[in-house]
Scaffold this motif. Structure first.
Motif, PDB file in Angstrom:
ATOM      1  N   LYS A  92      62.225  52.251  55.676  1.00  0.00           N
ATOM      2  CA  LYS A  92      62.026  50.811  55.580  1.00  0.00           C
ATOM      3  C   LYS A  92      63.103  50.174  54.714  1.00  0.00           C
ATOM      4  CE  LYS A  92      58.499  50.114  58.174  1.00  0.00           C
ATOM      5  NZ  LYS A  92      58.760  49.508  59.486  1.00  0.00           N
ATOM      6  N   LEU A  93      63.468  50.857  53.630  1.00  0.00           N
ATOM      7  CA  LEU A  93      64.495  50.319  52.736  1.00  0.00           C
ATOM      8  C   LEU A  93      65.831  50.179  53.453  1.00  0.00           C
ATOM      9  CD1 LEU A  93      65.538  49.421  50.003  1.00  0.00           C
ATOM     10  CD2 LEU A  93      65.677  51.832  49.306  1.00  0.00           C
ATOM     11  N   SER A  94      66.267  51.240  54.129  1.00  0.00           N
ATOM     12  CA  SER A  94      67.555  51.174  54.834  1.00  0.00           C
ATOM     13  C   SER A  94      67.488  50.219  56.020  1.00  0.00           C
ATOM     14  CB  SER A  94      67.989  52.573  55.284  1.00  0.00           C
ATOM     15  OG  SER A  94      67.026  53.182  56.121  1.00  0.00           O
ATOM     16  N   SER A  95      66.343  50.161  56.695  1.00  0.00           N
ATOM     17  CA  SER A  95      66.194  49.272  57.852  1.00  0.00           C
ATOM     18  C   SER A  95      66.267  47.807  57.452  1.00  0.00           C
ATOM     19  CB  SER A  95      64.872  49.545  58.567  1.00  0.00           C
ATOM     20  OG  SER A  95      64.862  50.832  59.124  1.00  0.00           O
ATOM     21  N   CYS A  96      65.665  47.475  56.310  1.00  0.00           N
ATOM     22  CA  CYS A  96      65.708  46.088  55.828  1.00  0.00           C
ATOM     23  C   CYS A  96      67.141  45.620  55.657  1.00  0.00           C
ATOM     24  CB  CYS A  96      64.979  45.976  54.486  1.00  0.00           C
ATOM     25  SG  CYS A  96      63.193  45.860  54.617  1.00  0.00           S
ATOM     26  N   ILE A  97      67.969  46.474  55.086  1.00  0.00           N
ATOM     27  CA  ILE A  97      69.364  46.113  54.831  1.00  0.00           C
ATOM     28  C   ILE A  97      70.106  45.887  56.144  1.00  0.00           C
ATOM     29  CG2 ILE A  97      71.548  46.912  53.849  1.00  0.00           C
ATOM     30  CD1 ILE A  97      69.842  48.490  51.790  1.00  0.00           C
ATOM     31  N   GLY A  98      69.924  46.802  57.100  1.00  0.00           N
ATOM     32  CA  GLY A  98      70.620  46.683  58.379  1.00  0.00           C
ATOM     33  C   GLY A  98      70.113  45.537  59.235  1.00  0.00           C
ATOM     34  N   THR A  99      68.803  45.353  59.276  1.00  0.00           N
ATOM     35  CA  THR A  99      68.212  44.319  60.130  1.00  0.00           C
ATOM     36  C   THR A  99      68.586  42.916  59.665  1.00  0.00           C
ATOM     37  OG1 THR A  99      66.334  45.785  60.537  1.00  0.00           O
ATOM     38  CG2 THR A  99      66.052  43.497  61.156  1.00  0.00           C
ATOM     39  N   THR A 100      68.879  42.759  58.381  1.00  0.00           N
ATOM     40  CA  THR A 100      69.280  41.453  57.856  1.00  0.00           C
ATOM     41  C   THR A 100      70.516  40.925  58.572  1.00  0.00           C
ATOM     42  OG1 THR A 100      68.373  42.002  55.682  1.00  0.00           O
ATOM     43  CG2 THR A 100      69.960  40.206  55.766  1.00  0.00           C
ATOM     44  N   VAL A 101      71.447  41.817  58.899  1.00  0.00           N
ATOM     45  CA  VAL A 101      72.691  41.405  59.557  1.00  0.00           C
ATOM     46  C   VAL A 101      72.423  40.865  60.957  1.00  0.00           C
ATOM     47  CG1 VAL A 101      74.919  42.227  60.444  1.00  0.00           C
ATOM     48  CG2 VAL A 101      74.073  43.031  58.245  1.00  0.00           C
ATOM     49  N   SER A 102      71.679  41.633  61.765  1.00  0.00           N
ATOM     50  CA  SER A 102      71.426  41.205  63.141  1.00  0.00           C
ATOM     51  C   SER A 102      70.536  39.961  63.177  1.00  0.00           C
ATOM     52  CB  SER A 102      70.796  42.338  63.953  1.00  0.00           C
ATOM     53  OG  SER A 102      69.677  42.879  63.292  1.00  0.00           O
ATOM     54  N   THR A 103      69.615  39.833  62.221  1.00  0.00           N
ATOM     55  CA  THR A 103      68.765  38.642  62.156  1.00  0.00           C
ATOM     56  C   THR A 103      69.612  37.407  61.862  1.00  0.00           C
ATOM     57  OG1 THR A 103      66.909  39.965  61.326  1.00  0.00           O
ATOM     58  CG2 THR A 103      66.766  37.585  61.039  1.00  0.00           C
ATOM     59  N   ALA A 104      70.518  37.531  60.906  1.00  0.00           N
ATOM     60  CA  ALA A 104      71.392  36.410  60.548  1.00  0.00           C
ATOM     61  C   ALA A 104      72.239  35.968  61.740  1.00  0.00           C
ATOM     62  CB  ALA A 104      72.292  36.808  59.380  1.00  0.00           C
ATOM     63  N   ARG A 105      72.636  36.919  62.572  1.00  0.00           N
ATOM     64  CA  ARG A 105      73.446  36.605  63.748  1.00  0.00           C
ATOM     65  C   ARG A 105      72.683  35.705  64.714  1.00  0.00           C
ATOM     66  NH1 ARG A 105      74.296  41.631  66.229  1.00  0.00           N
ATOM     67  NH2 ARG A 105      73.154  41.125  68.095  1.00  0.00           N
ATOM     68  N   TYR A 106      71.409  36.032  64.965  1.00  0.00           N
ATOM     69  CA  TYR A 106      70.597  35.215  65.869  1.00  0.00           C
ATOM     70  C   TYR A 106      70.323  33.838  65.270  1.00  0.00           C
ATOM     71  CZ  TYR A 106      69.615  38.949  69.217  1.00  0.00           C
ATOM     72  OH  TYR A 106      69.729  39.906  70.180  1.00  0.00           O
ATOM     73  N   VAL A 107      70.050  33.789  63.974  1.00  0.00           N
ATOM     74  CA  VAL A 107      69.785  32.507  63.314  1.00  0.00           C
ATOM     75  C   VAL A 107      71.018  31.616  63.378  1.00  0.00           C
ATOM     76  CG1 VAL A 107      69.276  31.406  61.101  1.00  0.00           C
ATOM     77  CG2 VAL A 107      68.004  33.445  61.787  1.00  0.00           C
ATOM     78  N   ARG A 108      72.175  32.193  63.106  1.00  0.00           N
ATOM     79  CA  ARG A 108      73.431  31.434  63.120  1.00  0.00           C
ATOM     80  C   ARG A 108      73.718  30.858  64.503  1.00  0.00           C
ATOM     81  NH1 ARG A 108      76.259  35.126  61.099  1.00  0.00           N
ATOM     82  NH2 ARG A 108      77.285  35.906  62.975  1.00  0.00           N
ATOM     83  N   LYS A 109      73.351  31.602  65.547  1.00  0.00           N
ATOM     84  CA  LYS A 109      73.592  31.116  66.914  1.00  0.00           C
ATOM     85  C   LYS A 109      72.509  30.152  67.400  1.00  0.00           C
ATOM     86  CE  LYS A 109      76.328  35.038  68.571  1.00  0.00           C
ATOM     87  NZ  LYS A 109      76.436  36.136  69.571  1.00  0.00           N
ATOM     88  N   GLY A 110      71.464  29.970  66.595  1.00  0.00           N
ATOM     89  CA  GLY A 110      70.415  29.027  66.971  1.00  0.00           C
ATOM     90  C   GLY A 110      69.382  29.594  67.922  1.00  0.00           C
ATOM     91  N   TYR A 111      69.324  30.931  68.063  1.00  0.00           N
ATOM     92  CA  TYR A 111      68.372  31.560  68.979  1.00  0.00           C
ATOM     93  C   TYR A 111      67.034  31.834  68.279  1.00  0.00           C
ATOM     94  CZ  TYR A 111      72.391  32.442  72.044  1.00  0.00           C
ATOM     95  OH  TYR A 111      73.498  32.318  72.848  1.00  0.00           O
ATOM     96  N   VAL A 112      66.449  30.793  67.687  1.00  0.00           N
ATOM     97  CA  VAL A 112      65.180  30.939  66.974  1.00  0.00           C
ATOM     98  C   VAL A 112      64.313  29.712  67.213  1.00  0.00           C
ATOM     99  CG1 VAL A 112      64.080  31.079  64.706  1.00  0.00           C
ATOM    100  CG2 VAL A 112      66.132  32.408  65.150  1.00  0.00           C
TER     101      VAL A 112
END
Length: 255
Positions: free
Chosen positions: A52-72
């Protein structure tokens, strides 16, 4: 009691890097990252917690990508995130109540099933006219219920969370696949953080290993996000199958 050695990092970090790469291309990273810790000999509760610790760090990047593109869709996303946090905290508390050996057997039994389901997933986009058939209230109910229940699952176990959410969001809630993917990332990140809090409070996460592996996971997500790969599933499948084979060889032949 698990003893952290330099060999632990040599086994876990490359596999977690692959998990981040795979997750950013076609999903299913949890089917690599969780076995990575088990292959290394990390006990089941600590494997779940450190993953969970390592996944949180990695998932933050892909989540930010979708938010930045407005896909939310924030109207659905914000309450989903709250429910996912609570659901995952409940799931994490429950798994800590289960004997470590039983959890390990559950992980070994469920991983191939989840892998089979995920590797056979088909295109999830629906025609626009079909998406318009669901009312706003019904869509909200489906999304919020799924976010809480799958959040519980993510806290208890984890692999396949994103796929299950995407399936429900697109097929039952009739959401656009790109918006669904963005909301799935928000919910998945929230459920990761919720369960991580429980695991940290109970002292289950191996923090040095999780942080270093998290950096590799982040790197995998970053590189994967920049790759344009057609038929990404064809790249992902053999990687997942090899990692699962390694895990079962480790179980069969011992430490």
């Amino acid at each position: 009691m698990f003893e952290l050695t330099w060999q632990s990092f040599l086994v876990v970090c490359p596999l977690v890097f692959l998990a981040g790469l795979v997750d950013s291309i076609a999903g299913g990273g949890g089917l690599i990252s969780l076995p990575a810790y088990l292959i290394c000999g990390v006990p089941a509760h600590q494997a779940l917690a450190t993953n969970k610790l390592s996944s949180c760090i990695g998932t933050t990047v892909s989540t930010a990508r979708y938010v930045r593109k407005g896909y939310v869709n924030w109207r659905l996303g914000l309450p989903s995130m709250v429910l996912a946090v609570f659901g995952s905290m409940i799931g994490a508390e429950l798994v800590l109540l289960v004997d470590e050996r039983i959890v390990e057997y559950l992980l070994l039994a469920c991983l191939p099933v989840i892998a089979f389901f995920m590797l056979r997933k088909k295109e999830m986009e629906l025609p626009e006219e079909e998406r318009l058939r669901v009312s706003g209230k019904k869509q909200m109910l489906i999304v919020l219920s799924a976010s809480f229940l799958i959040g519980c699952y993510d806290g208890f176990y984890g692999p396949g969370t994103g796929t299950f959410l995407l399936l429900i969001y697109t097929q039952l809630a009739k959401m656009d696949v790109r918006i669904s993917s963005g909301n799935v990332k928000l919910v998945n990140l929230s459920s990761n953080f919720g369960s991580l809090i429980v695991f940290l409070l109970n002292g289950e996460s191996i923090i040095p290993l999780g942080l270093v592996a998290g950096a590799f996971c982040l790197l995998g997500h970053y590189i994967g996000a920049g790759l344009v790969i057609k038929n990404g599933g064809k790249v992902v499948k053999p990687i997942i199958l090899v990692v699962l084979l390694l895990l079962f060889l480790k179980v069969i032949f011992g430490n």
